[in-house]
Design an enzyme around this catalytic site. Sequence first.
Site, PDB file in Angstrom:
ATOM      1  N   TRP A 123      -4.981  -0.386 -16.092  1.00  0.00           N
ATOM      2  CA  TRP A 123      -5.778   0.909 -15.802  1.00  0.00           C
ATOM      3  C   TRP A 123      -5.112   2.151 -16.425  1.00  0.00           C
ATOM      4  CZ3 TRP A 123      -6.009  -3.355 -12.953  1.00  0.00           C
ATOM      5  CH2 TRP A 123      -5.240  -3.208 -12.362  1.00  0.00           C
ATOM      6  N   GLU A 155     -11.204   0.991 -10.397  1.00  0.00           N
ATOM      7  CA  GLU A 155     -11.030   1.927  -9.690  1.00  0.00           C
ATOM      8  C   GLU A 155     -12.325   1.128  -8.312  1.00  0.00           C
ATOM      9  OE1 GLU A 155      -9.320   4.416  -8.170  1.00  0.00           O
ATOM     10  OE2 GLU A 155      -8.260   4.887  -9.270  1.00  0.00           O
ATOM     11  N   GLN A 200     -10.407  -2.909  -1.512  1.00  0.00           N
ATOM     12  CA  GLN A 200     -10.781  -4.608  -0.696  1.00  0.00           C
ATOM     13  C   GLN A 200      -9.655  -5.378  -1.665  1.00  0.00           C
ATOM     14  OE1 GLN A 200     -11.835  -3.543   2.304  1.00  0.00           O
ATOM     15  NE2 GLN A 200     -13.723  -2.380   1.886  1.00  0.00           N
ATOM     16  N   TYR A 226     -17.186  -9.005  -2.387  1.00  0.00           N
ATOM     17  CA  TYR A 226     -17.697  -7.613  -2.108  1.00  0.00           C
ATOM     18  C   TYR A 226     -18.525  -7.401  -3.211  1.00  0.00           C
ATOM     19  CZ  TYR A 226     -14.166  -6.595   1.318  1.00  0.00           C
ATOM     20  OH  TYR A 226     -13.153  -7.223   2.533  1.00  0.00           O
ATOM     21  N   CYS A 266       6.025   1.522   0.459  1.00  0.00           N
ATOM     22  CA  CYS A 266       5.830   2.389   1.940  1.00  0.00           C
ATOM     23  C   CYS A 266       4.960   1.575   2.754  1.00  0.00           C
ATOM     24  CB  CYS A 266       5.281   3.870   1.973  1.00  0.00           C
ATOM     25  SG  CYS A 266       4.932   4.247   4.026  1.00  0.00           S
TER      26      CYS A 266
HETATM   27 FE1  SF4 Z   1       7.208   5.448   4.063  1.00  0.00          FE
HETATM   28 FE2  SF4 Z   1       8.655   7.471   5.384  1.00  0.00          FE
HETATM   29 FE3  SF4 Z   1       9.401   5.321   5.107  1.00  0.00          FE
HETATM   30 FE4  SF4 Z   1       9.004   6.623   2.755  1.00  0.00          FE
HETATM   31  S1  SF4 Z   1      10.362   7.489   4.924  1.00  0.00           S
HETATM   32  S2  SF4 Z   1       9.094   4.447   3.445  1.00  0.00           S
HETATM   33  S3  SF4 Z   1       6.884   7.109   3.749  1.00  0.00           S
HETATM   34  S4  SF4 Z   1       7.652   5.244   6.150  1.00  0.00           S
END
Ligand code: SF4
Length: 386
Positions: free
Chosen positions: A42, A55, A60, A100, A211
């Site tokens: 996409w 989207e 989920q 869902y 993250c």
């Molecule tokens: Fe996440 Fe902050 Fe670590 Fe970057 S520095 S991976 S934003 S916790």
Amino acid sequence: MAKKESKPELPALPELPILRRRPAFARALGAWYGRGHRDLPWRRTPDPYRIWVSEIMLQQTRVETVIPYYQRFLERFRDVATLATAELDEVLKLWEGLGYYARARNLHRAAGILVTDHGGLMPRDLAAVNGLPGVGRSTAGSILCFAHGQRHPVLDANVKRVLLRLYAVAADKGRPPVDRWLWRAAEILVEDAPDPADHNQALMELGATVCGSGAPTCGDCPVRRWCQAHRQGRQHQIPLPRPKRATPHYTIGVGVIHNDIGDVLVQKRPADGLLGGLWEFPGGKREGREKLTETVRREIAEELGIEVSVGTKITTLEHAYTHFRITLHAYHCTHLGGTPKPRAADAWQWLPVAQLSDLAFPRANQRILELLNASDRGSSPGTYDP
Ligand code: SF4
């Protein structure tokens, strides 16, 4: 007197313009995204229809799960008009296993609205897109941003986590003041971005890959010098987990009812409820400590007004839905008499086992179907030992 339970106190939300007028943040994020990211189907298209489908499927649901569904769906429904004119049964069949199912029903309904009210095209106005069934503010923003480069924030679960960590907001994501704060933070960041589509994709990519919800790999993060959670060594504690609620558990008995020519009875769930529009084997919840075979016989008599004898067990399986869990016991049954008059189903039919796979079933029922097919006893009741 019983003490009233109080919610944990919300931490003070930081002033928002921390990152404002910091083009270096946007440049670092954009450069990182530009150096390489996942090649997702996409992301290769500016077609709002395809972006919309992706989207909705991604809500989920994990990217790896979505990709084959997305491809099959678009092979069959190549545009809004094709989707709008398809039978809902067929849409649900292609959605089978993705879960869902309200998403599929809303997609189908919204396609009809787009054809009727918008000439088969996705509108370019945020409020109009946001007004379509199943399309929330973030999805509407994604469609218009990725298709037309409009400057709207996108706030999926990954982006929320990144923002809470960037600003070191130790809160769970589900509370309305936190949500309002997150929207404002996302708006401010996208205002500064040189390319809003790349910016939103980059934030989502960062949350999905670096993250993550487990341990973030801050050493690989392009924006760690701006990250308050990293600076404070609190990245593993943010966001706070949502308070756990007890999950109800139900014991369910269902019957695979065979008639005298070996066909099996299935019923269609009401269109607007849980698993609406999907087919299932009839049955229901156990009452008190009644025998499971009695649950099956009673539920079938109450739901369909027919008499059955309950035979051998096919299988027992566990399944978790969003807000509850079930243990489902499935039995062979023999139809003794009566014409089905369903009280809580939109339709019913007798079908040979071999044809049941043409219908869309919830996941728990799919497992029963697999066992029926694998048994090679499609037309006669028997015992299965999965
Ligand atoms: Fe996440 Fe902050 Fe670590 Fe970057 S520095 S991976 S934003 S916790």
